[in-house]
Enzyme design. Structure first.
Site, PDB file in Angstrom:
ATOM      1  N   GLU A 232      79.566  12.988  -2.701  1.00 49.67           N
ATOM      2  CA  GLU A 232      80.261  13.672  -3.792  1.00 49.67           C
ATOM      3  C   GLU A 232      79.462  13.562  -5.079  1.00 49.67           C
ATOM      4  O   GLU A 232      79.492  12.535  -5.723  1.00 49.67           O
ATOM      5  CB  GLU A 232      81.649  13.093  -3.964  1.00 49.67           C
ATOM      6  CG  GLU A 232      82.511  13.281  -2.721  1.00 49.67           C
ATOM      7  CD  GLU A 232      83.916  12.709  -2.862  1.00 49.67           C
ATOM      8  OE1 GLU A 232      84.349  12.428  -3.993  1.00 49.67           O
ATOM      9  OE2 GLU A 232      84.562  12.553  -1.840  1.00 49.67           O
TER      10      GLU A 232
ATOM     11  N   TYR B  55      92.602  19.862  -2.070  1.00 51.52           N
ATOM     12  CA  TYR B  55      93.441  19.256  -3.095  1.00 51.52           C
ATOM     13  C   TYR B  55      92.812  19.539  -4.447  1.00 51.52           C
ATOM     14  O   TYR B  55      91.733  20.115  -4.540  1.00 51.52           O
ATOM     15  CB  TYR B  55      93.610  17.750  -2.857  1.00 51.52           C
ATOM     16  CG  TYR B  55      92.304  16.993  -2.776  1.00 51.52           C
ATOM     17  CD1 TYR B  55      91.660  16.552  -3.921  1.00 51.52           C
ATOM     18  CD2 TYR B  55      91.707  16.742  -1.549  1.00 51.52           C
ATOM     19  CE1 TYR B  55      90.454  15.877  -3.855  1.00 51.52           C
ATOM     20  CE2 TYR B  55      90.500  16.057  -1.467  1.00 51.52           C
ATOM     21  CZ  TYR B  55      89.888  15.631  -2.630  1.00 51.52           C
ATOM     22  OH  TYR B  55      88.699  14.961  -2.565  1.00 51.52           O
ATOM     23  N   ASP B  56      93.495  19.164  -5.476  1.00 57.10           N
ATOM     24  CA  ASP B  56      93.035  19.375  -6.854  1.00 57.10           C
ATOM     25  C   ASP B  56      92.914  20.849  -7.234  1.00 57.10           C
ATOM     26  O   ASP B  56      92.074  21.221  -8.030  1.00 57.10           O
ATOM     27  CB  ASP B  56      91.693  18.661  -7.120  1.00 57.10           C
ATOM     28  CG  ASP B  56      91.842  17.158  -7.163  1.00 57.10           C
ATOM     29  OD1 ASP B  56      92.986  16.693  -7.299  1.00 57.10           O
ATOM     30  OD2 ASP B  56      90.835  16.464  -7.060  1.00 57.10           O
TER      31      ASP B  56
END
Length: 135
Positions: free
Chosen positions: A34, A107-108
């Site tokens: 990430e 998500y997010d």
């Protein structure tokens, strides 16, 4: 199926290089980096290419292992759904060539940056007025 071991791999000798978490679950290896290409978080200019090279390396190693042991490893990765992150950090056609399975972050999609709250990961888009609450 329990996690047997976890590797933390630093992709360069730089202390700012990202750590890649690699889980070995049975014969599946999942890469979570990430995020390559995220210069604002310390990624190098060539991290997009390094990510692809890492996947190519594992893909070849797994094919070679299969020739010897007949054990097939699956190579999977967790990737963002944000188009900006994808364009900055992933050579999509090459990455998909080396991976058996891709998990897209779902998500997010809403957060403190939005003026309204919403579903975490909706299946379908909806009108701006439908079931949203003003923050």
């Amino acid at each position: 199926m329990a996690i047997r071991w976890t590797w933390l791999v630093r992709v360069s000798s730089s202390t700012t290089a990202p750590l890649i978490l690699i889980h070995y679950i049975h014969i599946i290896i999942d890469i979570q980096w990430e995020y390559p290409g995220a210069i604002e978080h310390g990624a190098t200019e060539d991290s997009k290419e390094k990510y692809t090279a890492l996947l190519k390396y594992f893909n070849k190693a797994f094919k070679d292992e299969y020739k010897i042991t007949l054990k097939r490893f699956l190579l999977t990765a967790f990737v963002p759904s944000d188009e900006v992150r994808i364009d900055a950090g992933y050579q999509v056609k090459l990455v998909c060539k080396y991976l058996d399975y891709v998990s897209v972050a779902t998500y997010d999609y809403t957060g403190p940056y939005d003026s309204k709250t919403g579903y975490n990961a909706p299946l379908y888009s909806r009108s701006p007025n439908q079931n949203s609450v003003v923050n």
